[in-house]
Design a protein around this motif. Sequence first.
Motif, PDB file in Angstrom:
ATOM      1  N   GLY A 134       0.816  -1.238  -0.081  1.00  0.00           N
ATOM      2  CA  GLY A 134      -0.223   0.151  -0.179  1.00  0.00           C
ATOM      3  C   GLY A 134       0.876   1.367  -0.045  1.00  0.00           C
ATOM      4  O   GLY A 134       0.683   2.410  -0.865  1.00  0.00           O
ATOM      5  N   ALA A 135       1.924   1.163   0.870  1.00  0.00           N
ATOM      6  CA  ALA A 135       2.660   2.370   0.776  1.00  0.00           C
ATOM      7  C   ALA A 135       3.382   2.623  -0.442  1.00  0.00           C
ATOM      8  O   ALA A 135       3.899   3.734  -0.896  1.00  0.00           O
ATOM      9  N   VAL A 136       3.846   1.689  -1.220  1.00  0.00           N
ATOM     10  CA  VAL A 136       4.586   1.656  -2.426  1.00  0.00           C
ATOM     11  C   VAL A 136       3.470   2.395  -3.476  1.00  0.00           C
ATOM     12  O   VAL A 136       3.879   3.265  -4.163  1.00  0.00           O
ATOM     13  N   TYR A 137       2.427   2.007  -3.352  1.00  0.00           N
ATOM     14  CA  TYR A 137       1.240   2.581  -4.173  1.00  0.00           C
ATOM     15  C   TYR A 137       1.141   4.054  -4.186  1.00  0.00           C
ATOM     16  O   TYR A 137       1.137   4.977  -4.815  1.00  0.00           O
ATOM     17  N   PHE A 138       1.173   4.349  -2.692  1.00  0.00           N
ATOM     18  CA  PHE A 138       0.828   5.664  -2.253  1.00  0.00           C
ATOM     19  C   PHE A 138       2.181   6.536  -2.626  1.00  0.00           C
ATOM     20  O   PHE A 138       2.109   7.658  -3.011  1.00  0.00           O
TER      21      PHE A 138
END
Lengths: 224, 224
Positions: A119-123
């Motif tokens: 999720g952090a990579v996406y954000f």
Amino acid sequence: MNTVQRLAQALGHRFNHQELLIQALTHRSVGAANNERLEFLGDALIGFVIAEALWKRFPKADEGTLSRMRASLVKRESLARLARDLKLGEALRLGAGELRTGGHARDSILADGLEAVLGAVYFDAGFEQARTVVLTLFAARLEQTDAERAGKDPKTRLQECLQSYKRPLPDYLVLSIDGDQHDQTFTVSCQLQDADVTTRATGTSRRRAEQAAAALMLEHIQYG
Amino acid sequence: MNTVQRLAQALGHRFNHQELLIQALTHRSVGAANNERLEFLGDALIGFVIAEALWKRFPKADEGTLSRMRASLVKRESLARLARDLKLGEALRLGAGELRTGGHARDSILADGLEAVLGAVYFDAGFEQARTVVLTLFAARLEQTDAERAGKDPKTRLQECLQSYKRPLPDYLVLSIDGDQHDQTFTVSCQLQDADVTTRATGTSRRRAEQAAAALMLEHIQYG
């Protein structure tokens, strides 16, 4: 290089916002700024990226088959295995209670942590980059799903798996042949050339024993 | 313009591959080339896009709240309502049995069809375009989720909802006041200026009756 940097490197993503990765690795036992919201985002991201990957790979599979394949790929145990491959547990930040009771090694905490990190990579970098990271992470499992559906035998699958990582092929060795001529048991080893890992298996033929040893090696490579 | 073209226009997407849209509108009762696989893809797409939208809109909401909000937005009844707004039922292709038993109007068939159509948009034009189409489709529902969480009253929400569509504000009219001075019942109407739609409600004050009439109008606008 610390455990967090090593994790980012293993994922193949250079974070623009390092603090996002830190938050993704922070379990709720630490406090309010934890990874639960990122986990929500990552879970949905993985679900979609894997759905699309299966959809493209298996143009003949019906919806039920696709759903089952996805459920198997994204279930807690599968995510925890991937997290272990990445040594994600070492980079987690846990509260004192979780630390004491071995939270670093717990499937649920590892799986949630991996979802949060993705999720952090996406954000941090948007959909295309996150998709690439997810697909790279799941590549071996997707290949395996492919091969299993194609009915390929374990030796072929092991060979393809090693080739996909540009690793040398394994050596098979007959260690012993026991029993009477019409009731023989073959014991065979399968050994990687570039790592000190050997599996052993027995079978009523050399071929069967080799297939069994290859299956064990595949398990080892894919699930650690 | 036929029903399929109207649907594409209502979605705000011009298909590069019109046959994808046709397949997305083809129920399994018609035959093998149906919409079930696209539905699988669309379901995952919607899940992710709505997760991300809620995640960004509600930076203070915890994971449980986000999950509940998403579940409410993407449940079958909600998708079926959106499908009805798009008149998706008219464009569906159903087998004879489903046609006879009113499949065009069934929640499950409408919801599945909408998922398939959105899966088709993704396959046709990629993530960014599909994301835009999904967010536009869910805009009013997302606004409502916003307003409900902010504790806004129905009149304010109705006003904001109409303004978001650049529509004129409604007229409120007291139709009657009944009962004794200390036990009055107000009957109020809420009427749209640009459409022949009126809702009526009663309350123990003019304000309460207007809020109730506005809530009914919001229901009408959002759910048809």
